[in-house]
Write an enzyme that holds these catalytic residues in place. Structure first.
Site, short mmCIF file in Angstrom:
data_model
loop_
_atom_site.label_atom_id
_atom_site.label_comp_id
_atom_site.label_asym_id
_atom_site.label_seq_id
_atom_site.Cartn_x
_atom_site.Cartn_y
_atom_site.Cartn_z
N ASP A 1 34.24 -36.02 11.83
CA ASP A 1 33.10 -35.75 10.92
C ASP A 1 32.57 -34.34 11.17
O ASP A 1 32.25 -33.61 10.22
CB ASP A 1 31.96 -36.75 11.16
CG ASP A 1 32.06 -37.99 10.26
OD1 ASP A 1 33.20 -38.44 10.01
OD2 ASP A 1 31.01 -38.51 9.82
N ASP B 1 36.66 -40.16 16.10
CA ASP B 1 35.78 -40.61 15.02
C ASP B 1 34.65 -39.60 14.82
O ASP B 1 34.37 -39.16 13.70
CB ASP B 1 35.23 -41.98 15.43
CG ASP B 1 34.45 -42.66 14.32
OD1 ASP B 1 34.52 -42.21 13.18
OD2 ASP B 1 33.75 -43.66 14.62
N ASP C 1 32.27 -32.74 25.37
CA ASP C 1 31.06 -31.97 25.02
C ASP C 1 31.42 -30.50 24.75
O ASP C 1 31.01 -29.91 23.75
CB ASP C 1 29.97 -32.11 26.09
CG ASP C 1 30.52 -32.13 27.51
OD1 ASP C 1 31.76 -32.18 27.69
OD2 ASP C 1 29.72 -32.09 28.46
N TYR D 1 37.64 -49.08 20.62
CA TYR D 1 37.91 -49.92 19.44
C TYR D 1 39.03 -50.88 19.82
O TYR D 1 39.80 -50.59 20.70
CB TYR D 1 38.37 -49.05 18.27
CG TYR D 1 37.32 -48.15 17.69
CD1 TYR D 1 36.83 -48.38 16.42
CD2 TYR D 1 36.85 -47.05 18.39
CE1 TYR D 1 35.88 -47.54 15.86
CE2 TYR D 1 35.91 -46.21 17.83
CZ TYR D 1 35.43 -46.45 16.56
OH TYR D 1 34.51 -45.61 16.00
N LYS E 1 36.93 -37.18 28.32
CA LYS E 1 35.79 -37.04 29.23
C LYS E 1 36.27 -37.48 30.62
O LYS E 1 35.67 -38.33 31.28
CB LYS E 1 34.62 -37.90 28.73
CG LYS E 1 33.28 -37.62 29.41
CD LYS E 1 32.68 -36.27 29.07
CE LYS E 1 31.35 -36.07 29.81
NZ LYS E 1 30.84 -34.70 29.68
#
Ligand code: NAD
Length: 359
Positions: free
Chosen positions: A256, A252, A228, A123, A194
């Site tokens: 959720d 982000d 992951d 972003y 990652k």
């Protein structure tokens, strides 16, 4: 008297923000709510989705509560709140309130915080044509030696990690873990990246976090997971988490996921901080599929308001408001449709107000 600026945004944003502000005012807290023009209405009346007077009101208010962004007029508001204002730490509590509708068999005791780095990573969107990238960096190669020019026509997105950006959010996360530890939490920082695939960008973030904990916060436990595996652990072992620090896009997505495991996306709050300023918003978006029907769950926004009250120094009111929310879930009589109930946004909010007064 404290001043709060409320910006509803789009979709269910105005519904949940209006309900929350009515609750704040009706509760008798020492709070005045201002609702300056913004979004599509301000675009029509003032020629800008965020007129100068609205910006000034946000900058000088004691608290800013935002609803949700959807299309361009309201996304311009969140772009300003995040990237123009330089908020860099989005604090997203993941907490199970008994009575809420978690899909997990044993959600009791879930109580951790995700800190999403908010200013860097992928972003606010640096994208372009691959041909331009190939011209600027002709020797840029992937792991098997393929140059950008060899891919053929396409697009790219640039991920940015700076030492200063990683250090400031790492410090923010460590300070929060230290404060939580003083209140009885385990005192653990879990970093998620990652870095096995992106050793230069994610690897730098991971390295800076690890160095800072070791050097400046030896009393904190520290662990790192690839995203992951981290996602899996948030589902399988949520009670083992304390403060989870992660990069912008991962945060982000994982917030959720965390929200859903704890009880539902409509319940998740957040506060977005920079040094000396903050604004507050629920984690969910504008929910166009249910907007305008008066059935949205306002819990995420009410709990965001509780975080805002705490930030404004109204700590007792913040605790009382959260306790009111917890009581409504425990009672289970006035829950919204996403929680398996029949209450409207307003009926749920009225129940929280009654529970607040009864504390
Ligand atoms: P969303 O969060 O708006 O909705 C996802 C699902 O959750 C929908 O089924 C929705 O009905 C449900 N939901 C969300 N909040 C709820 C609530 N309070 N009560 C009951 N149900 C709720 O995500 P989306 O549909 O992927 O995105 C819609 C728009 O929101 C997009 O334009 C997106 O860019 C934007 N968005 C904005 C923000 C923000 O303002 N911070 C965050 C996420 C998405």
């Amino acid at each position: 008297m404290k001043t709060v600026v409320a910006l509803g945004g789009e979709g269910i944003g105005p519904e949940v923000v209006d309900a929350t502000c009515e609750l704040l005012v009706a509760s008798g807290m020492p709070v005045t709510v201002l609702t300056p023009p913004h979004g599509a209405a301000a675009q029509a009346s003032h020629g800008s989705p965020l007129p100068d007077d609205t910006r000034r009101a946000c900058e000088t208010a004691d608290g800013v509560l935002f609803g949700a962004a959807g299309g361009p007029p309201s996304s311009a508001v969140v772009t300003w709140l995040r990237w123009a204002k330089g908020t860099y730490a989005s604090v997203r509590p993941v907490k199970h309130y008994p009575g809420s509708s978690s899909p997990l068999a044993r959600p009791d005791g879930i109580d951790y915080v995700i800190i999403r780095e908010l200013s860097e990573g992928l972003y606010p969107g640096r994208e372009g044509d691959l041909a331009d990238l190939a011209r600027a960096m002709p020797e840029l190669k992937d792991k098997v030696g393929t140059r950008v020019a060899d891919y053929g026509p396409g697009r790219f997105a640039a991920k940015v990690v700076t030492r200063a950006g990683a250090e400031r959010v790492a410090k923010f996360a460590c300070e929060l873990a230290r404060r939580r530890k003083a209140r009885g939490a385990p005192g653990k920082l879990t970093c998620i990246t990652k870095s096995n695939v992106l050793p230069q960008s994610d690897g730098l973030f991971q390295q800076i976090v690890a160095e800072m904990v070791k050097r400046d916060y030896p009393e904190l436990a520290h662990e790192h997971f690839y995203v992951d595996d981290g996602a899996r652990r948030l589902v399988r072992f949520p009670q083992q988490m304390d403060v989870v620090l992660t990069m912008n896009l991962y945060g982000d997505i994982l917030s959720d996921l965390g929200a859903e495991t704890a009880g539902g996306l409509g319940m998740a709050p957040s506060g977005c901080f920079r040094d000396g300023w903050a604004y507050f918003e629920s984690v969910h978006g504008s929910a166009p599929d249910i907007a305008g029907r008066g059935i949205a769950n306002p819990t995420g926004t009410i709990l965001s308001a509780a975080m805002m009250l705490d930030h404004m120094g109204l700590t007792a009111e913040a605790r009382q408001l959260e306790a009111g929310v917890a009581r409504v879930y425990r009672d289970g009589k006035a829950l919204t449709a996403d929680q398996g109930g029949k209450a409207s946004t307003k009926e749920f909010t009225r129940a929280v107000l009654d529970a607040y007064r009864a504390q």
